[in-house]
Design a protein around this motif. Structure first.
Motif, PDB file in Angstrom:
ATOM      1  N   HIS A  51       0.814  -1.220   0.000  1.00 13.54           N
ATOM      2  CA  HIS A  51       0.000   0.000   0.000  1.00 13.54           C
ATOM      3  C   HIS A  51       0.847   1.270   0.000  1.00 13.54           C
ATOM      4  O   HIS A  51       0.540   2.232  -0.711  1.00 13.54           O
ATOM      5  N   GLN A  88      -7.969  -4.607  -4.221  1.00 22.81           N
ATOM      6  CA  GLN A  88      -7.510  -5.109  -2.932  1.00 22.81           C
ATOM      7  C   GLN A  88      -7.802  -6.604  -2.857  1.00 22.81           C
ATOM      8  O   GLN A  88      -8.951  -7.003  -2.710  1.00 22.81           O
ATOM      9  N   TRP A  96      -1.806  -3.819  -2.800  1.00 23.11           N
ATOM     10  CA  TRP A  96      -2.717  -3.768  -3.928  1.00 23.11           C
ATOM     11  C   TRP A  96      -2.259  -4.807  -4.937  1.00 23.11           C
ATOM     12  O   TRP A  96      -1.062  -5.053  -5.063  1.00 23.11           O
TER      13      TRP A  96
END
Length: 131
Positions: A51, A88, A96
């Motif tokens: 992330h 996600q 991700w």
């Protein structure tokens, strides 16, 4: 986003509303080619980006969410063109999953593609990182 020996990649959806950039730290990242019901139908190739190494540049308001099965994965599509350039995943809650095919041409990554048996998700997830 810059870092020695890392590669910054950019990409997005088909219409250009959703754009992102990501820092790929691995010299030769492993890409998962999943055969689950959604990935096999869309041709999604998974590049996992933590992330903190991902930035959504434009298009937050254009994203539409879709969940199915366990509901843990949050599939994000452009509301205009329908392309899922990242989402996600439940397999990597701290990252991700970026679609390798959504990266801009000339991204410069040298990748290794590995099969992931998403039809037997629990077993395949248990084997991640063991090979």
């Amino acid at each position: 986003m810059t870092e020695e020996a890392a590669t910054v990649v950019r990409g997005g959806c088909h219409c250009g509303a959703v754009r992102f950039e990501a820092l790929v730290r691995e010299r030769r990242p492993e890409i998962l080619d999943c055969n689950c019901s959604i990935c096999s139908k869309t041709g999604f190739l998974h590049l996992f980006v933590p992330h903190e190494d991902f930035e959504l540049v434009t298009g937050r308001e254009d994203l539409v969410s879709y969940r199915f099965g366990s509901g843990q994965a949050n599939h994000l599509f452009c509301g205009s063109c329908g392309i899922k350039s990242f989402y996600q995943p439940r397999s990597h809650p701290d990252a991700w999953s970026v679609n390798l095919r959504a990266l801009d041409e000339g991204h410069g990554l040298d990748v290794e593609i590995k099969a992931f048996d998403g039809r037997d998700w629990e077993k395949a997830k248990a084997q991640l990182g063991n090979g």
